[in-house]
Scaffold this active site. Structure first.
Site, short mmCIF file in Angstrom:
data_model
loop_
_atom_site.label_atom_id
_atom_site.label_comp_id
_atom_site.label_asym_id
_atom_site.label_seq_id
_atom_site.Cartn_x
_atom_site.Cartn_y
_atom_site.Cartn_z
CD GLU A 54 68.35 8.54 6.70
OE1 GLU A 54 69.39 8.79 7.36
OE2 GLU A 54 68.39 8.01 5.58
CB CYS A 85 71.08 2.48 6.18
SG CYS A 85 70.65 2.76 7.91
N1 THU Z 1 74.15 7.83 6.13
C1 THU Z 1 73.06 8.53 6.53
O1 THU Z 1 73.15 9.45 7.35
N2 THU Z 1 71.86 8.19 6.01
C2 THU Z 1 71.69 7.26 5.03
O2 THU Z 1 70.56 7.06 4.60
C3 THU Z 1 72.83 6.52 4.50
C4 THU Z 1 74.11 6.71 5.22
C5 THU Z 1 75.46 8.23 6.67
C6 THU Z 1 76.06 7.31 7.70
C7 THU Z 1 77.53 7.63 7.57
O3 THU Z 1 77.82 8.76 8.37
C8 THU Z 1 77.71 8.02 6.11
O4 THU Z 1 76.40 8.30 5.62
C9 THU Z 1 78.35 6.94 5.27
O5 THU Z 1 77.69 5.74 5.42
#
Ligand code: THU
Length: 134
Positions: A54, A85
């Site tokens: 995001e 997140c």
């Molecule tokens: N992650 C995202 O890119 N977006 C989200 O909404 C949740 C988590 C990524 C961060 C990290 O690289 C991986 O997912 C595991 O947490």
């Protein structure tokens, strides 16, 4: 139209750099201008330095000259649609009002539609800083 956004998120997810978690995430934003911007997660050996999909899509949007979100889709290979997140919820709220649709998708075809407001009730905003002197 939502399909174009989901397709864009699915496509950019393939480029994710996630050697540590193995969890690849794609995000696609439709800006108010109609343009679509994409981002993927980019991890780092120093784990906290990694960035979410995001955040990448937001950076691409701002670099492209847009600052108003019309919709966003996030996609991952997850048993249930993956939500942004906490930090990304605040980042999205910077550029989109509470009614902006957020599509949570899985690579297997599930799509859950929610909004920025539902994901981040009680958002921190400029009004909370009304008494501050810059
Ligand atoms: N992650 C995202 O890119 N977006 C989200 O909404 C949740 C988590 C990524 C961060 C990290 O690289 C991986 O997912 C595991 O947490």
């Amino acid at each position: 139209m939502p399909d174009a956004l989901i397709d864009a998120a699915r496509e950019v997810r393939e480029t994710a750099y996630a050697p540590y978690s193995g969890f690849r995430v794609g995000a696609a934003i439709r800006a108010a201008s109609g343009r679509i911007y994409r981002g993927c997660n980019v991890e780092n050996v120093a784990f906290p330095e990694g960035t979410c999909a995001e955040a990448g899509a937001i950076a691409a949007m701002v670099a492209g000259g847009d600052t108003a979100l019309a919709a966003i889709c996030v996609i991952a290979d997850s048993p249930s649609p993956v939500p942004p997140c906490g930090g990304c919820r605040q980042k999205l709220a910077e550029f989109g009002g509470p009614d902006v649709p957020v599509l949570l998708a899985t690579t297997s075809g599930q799509v859950l539609e929610t909004t920025i407001g539902a994901l981040l009730p009680g958002r921190f905003g400029t009004g909370h800083m009304a008494n501050a002197a810059p």
